[in-house]
Design an enzyme around this catalytic site. Structure first.
Site, PDB file in Angstrom:
ATOM      1  N   LYS A  88      -4.092  -9.571  -6.692  1.00 27.06           N
ATOM      2  CA  LYS A  88      -5.413  -9.882  -6.120  1.00 27.06           C
ATOM      3  C   LYS A  88      -6.446  -8.852  -6.570  1.00 27.06           C
ATOM      4  CE  LYS A  88      -6.072  -7.742  -1.704  1.00 27.06           C
ATOM      5  NZ  LYS A  88      -7.090  -7.627  -0.716  1.00 27.06           N
TER       6      LYS A  88
ATOM      7  N   LYS B  78     -10.768  -3.630  -4.347  1.00 25.51           N
ATOM      8  CA  LYS B  78     -11.796  -2.625  -4.636  1.00 25.51           C
ATOM      9  C   LYS B  78     -11.193  -1.275  -5.007  1.00 25.51           C
ATOM     10  CE  LYS B  78     -13.327  -2.994  -0.058  1.00 25.51           C
ATOM     11  NZ  LYS B  78     -12.158  -3.128   0.797  1.00 25.51           N
TER      12      LYS B  78
ATOM     13  N   LYS C 216       0.834  -1.208   0.000  1.00 27.68           N
ATOM     14  CA  LYS C 216       0.000   0.000   0.000  1.00 27.68           C
ATOM     15  C   LYS C 216       0.860   1.246   0.000  1.00 27.68           C
ATOM     16  CE  LYS C 216      -4.433  -1.683   1.107  1.00 27.68           C
ATOM     17  NZ  LYS C 216      -5.694  -1.635   1.803  1.00 27.68           N
TER      18      LYS C 216
HETATM   19  N1  AQP Z   1      -9.285 -10.676  -3.906  1.00 29.70           N
HETATM   20  C1  AQP Z   1      -9.704 -11.201  -2.761  1.00 29.70           C
HETATM   21  N2  AQP Z   1      -9.939 -12.521  -2.650  1.00 29.70           N
HETATM   22  C2  AQP Z   1     -10.368 -13.078  -1.490  1.00 29.70           C
HETATM   23  N3  AQP Z   1     -10.588 -12.342  -0.368  1.00 29.70           N
HETATM   24  C3  AQP Z   1     -10.375 -11.011  -0.428  1.00 29.70           C
HETATM   25  N4  AQP Z   1     -10.503 -10.019   0.477  1.00 29.70           N
HETATM   26  C4  AQP Z   1     -10.145  -8.845  -0.091  1.00 29.70           C
HETATM   27  N5  AQP Z   1      -9.798  -9.032  -1.365  1.00 29.70           N
HETATM   28  C5  AQP Z   1      -9.921 -10.371  -1.612  1.00 29.70           C
HETATM   29  C6  AQP Z   1     -10.977 -10.225   1.831  1.00 29.70           C
HETATM   30  O1  AQP Z   1     -12.082  -9.357   2.020  1.00 29.70           O
HETATM   31  C7  AQP Z   1     -12.119  -8.958   3.382  1.00 29.70           C
HETATM   32  C8  AQP Z   1     -12.293  -7.485   3.462  1.00 29.70           C
HETATM   33  O2  AQP Z   1     -11.142  -6.869   2.973  1.00 29.70           O
HETATM   34  P1  AQP Z   1     -10.866  -5.359   3.347  1.00 29.70           P
HETATM   35  O3  AQP Z   1     -11.836  -4.504   2.674  1.00 29.70           O
HETATM   36  O4  AQP Z   1     -10.856  -5.192   4.806  1.00 29.70           O
HETATM   37  O5  AQP Z   1      -9.401  -5.057   2.886  1.00 29.70           O
HETATM   38  P2  AQP Z   1      -8.531  -5.565   1.728  1.00 29.70           P
HETATM   39  O6  AQP Z   1      -8.092  -6.969   1.986  1.00 29.70           O
HETATM   40  O7  AQP Z   1      -7.433  -4.565   1.579  1.00 29.70           O
HETATM   41  O8  AQP Z   1      -9.523  -5.551   0.491  1.00 29.70           O
HETATM   42  P3  AQP Z   1      -9.389  -4.794  -0.861  1.00 29.70           P
HETATM   43  O9  AQP Z   1     -10.623  -5.065  -1.664  1.00 29.70           O
HETATM   44  O10 AQP Z   1      -8.080  -5.129  -1.502  1.00 29.70           O
HETATM   45  O11 AQP Z   1      -9.438  -3.281  -0.398  1.00 29.70           O
HETATM   46  P4  AQP Z   1      -8.472  -2.098  -0.752  1.00 29.70           P
HETATM   47  O12 AQP Z   1      -8.425  -2.068  -2.249  1.00 29.70           O
HETATM   48  O13 AQP Z   1      -9.100  -0.890  -0.154  1.00 29.70           O
HETATM   49  O14 AQP Z   1      -7.155  -2.432  -0.140  1.00 29.70           O
HETATM   50  C9  AQP Z   1     -10.821  -9.429   4.034  1.00 29.70           C
HETATM   51  O15 AQP Z   1     -11.093 -10.595   4.795  1.00 29.70           O
HETATM   52  C10 AQP Z   1      -9.949  -9.772   2.866  1.00 29.70           C
HETATM   53  O16 AQP Z   1      -9.039 -10.804   3.174  1.00 29.70           O
END
Ligand code: AQP
Length: 332
Positions: free
Chosen positions: A197, A200, A115
């Site tokens: 991965k 969002k 990040k």
């Molecule tokens: N690609 C993924 N596959 C499986 N699980 C995923 N999670 C996130 N992306 C995937 C799981 O979703 C839950 C919530 O995630 P989060 O919003 O707390 O943070 P994150 O992991 O950082 O998700 P994003 O979508 O990648 O958000 P941004 O882009 O803002 O960093 C968690 O349990 C995560 O493991």
């Protein structure tokens, strides 16, 4: 709430609209667990501000995530649903845990490295400290299981290390949390770059499927999904894009990987990709429709998160009082 039930905690950041990755990796499992466990599910808005957010958007997305929790089958009568910033104990415990987290161990977190390279103009202390706040989220509720995608495994390991260190100094205070990682879907990959991965906050809109995407957008994104020049539809390490699509199709239809491979044997991507798109459209349709309905009822959503925060604050206070006493703070 029965004392015999184990406690589950998990959260999702309202840092954007929820993706198919968030759903398949985490949220899909939340309702399955709510009959058996004391489930606490939070919208972690305090985590979201580690990256710059538009305030009006953040408020909107926070409510949307709550609505999506409900639309995915969470029942506020069974699970505690709330917004992280409504329960100050998260920030309070996080400060204490900061003093029991080593700079070196926090520096090893790969999500911080990822990040901070993505947001090089805003490498703030909160971004670095994110895993300690996450440890506080989990440890406050004496959590035993944390349903998450595989990307969060390292953070749970850190929470365990912090808990162990604290318990070692002051006697047993925190339960040791275990990750609950789904067998399939723990890491859904980007449709535009299957080596990364699905996230969002990806700048490329074609990289992710949103739970609220319209059917035509879902179909378009799957038709464009990056695959490879070999046209076989099989799970294979050197076919990241196709393997990702097979995983998604298998989870959306309930078919096994073998069944999916057999179904598309001898067929090409031209047939496979729209089939994945259609399966995902049908998987997400009820969630999208239910979310749209819930978002029309702001009073109901408000009652859910208010009630949830009261329940969560009560549980959190018990742990925080214990921690404050143990570290030597004078009782108010
Ligand atoms: N690609 C993924 N596959 C499986 N699980 C995923 N999670 C996130 N992306 C995937 C799981 O979703 C839950 C919530 O995630 P989060 O919003 O707390 O943070 P994150 O992991 O950082 O998700 P994003 O979508 O990648 O958000 P941004 O882009 O803002 O960093 C968690 O349990 C995560 O493991």
């Amino acid at each position: 709430m029965s004392e015999a039930k184990k406690t589950i905690f998990s959260g999702v950041q309202p840092s954007g609209k929820l993706t198919l990755g968030n759903y398949l990796g985490a949220i899909r499992n939340f309702p399955i667990l709510q009959d058996e466990y004391n489930c606490i599910y939070c919208v972690v808005d305090m985590h979201a501000i580690t990256v710059r957010q538009d305030p009006a958007q953040l408020r909107k997305q926070t409510i949307e995530v709550l609505a999506q929790y409900l639309a995915c089958g969470l029942d506020p009568e069974k699970s505690t649903l709330f917004i992280q910033s409504h329960v100050p104990a998260h920030a309070e415990l996080s400060w204490v845990l900061n003093c029991y987290t080593m700079f070196g161990e926090a520096s090893r977190m790969t999500q911080f490295k990822d990040k901070s390279s993505k947001h090089a103009d805003n490498v703030n202390v909160g971004l670095f400290d994110y895993p300690v706040l996450m440890a506080a989220d989990i440890l406050l509720y004496q959590t035993e299981l944390v349903p998450v995608g595989v990307d969060q495994l390292q953070h749970i390991e850190l929470a365990r290390n912090i808990a162990q260190r604290f318990n070692g100094v002051y006697s047993d205070t925190f339960k040791m949390p275990e990750p609950y990682i789904p067998k399939a879907g723990a890491k859904i990959m980007s449709l535009a770059d299957p080596t990364r991965k699905m996230s969002k906050s990806d700048e490329n809109q074609n990289a992710f499927i949103l739970l609220m995407d319209k059917p035509e957008d879902i179909m378009r994104k799957f038709k464009r999904a990056v695959t490879d020049s070999d046209s076989r539809i099989i799970m294979s390490e050197d076919k990241a894009g196709v393997s990702n699509l097979i995983t998604i199709y298998s989870l959306a239809t309930g078919k096994t990987i073998d069944e999916v491979e057999a179904e598309f044997e001898g067929k090409g991507y031209g047939e496979f990709k729209p089939a994945v798109g259609e399966a995902v459209v049908e998987l997400l349709r009820p969630i999208r429709e239910k979310t749209e309905d819930l978002l029309k009822n702001k009073d109901y959503l408000e009652s859910v998160y208010r009630e949830g925060a009261n329940k969560a604050a009560y549980m959190a206070r018990k742990t925080l009082d214990k921690v404050y006493r143990k570290v030597g703070f004078v009782k108010r």
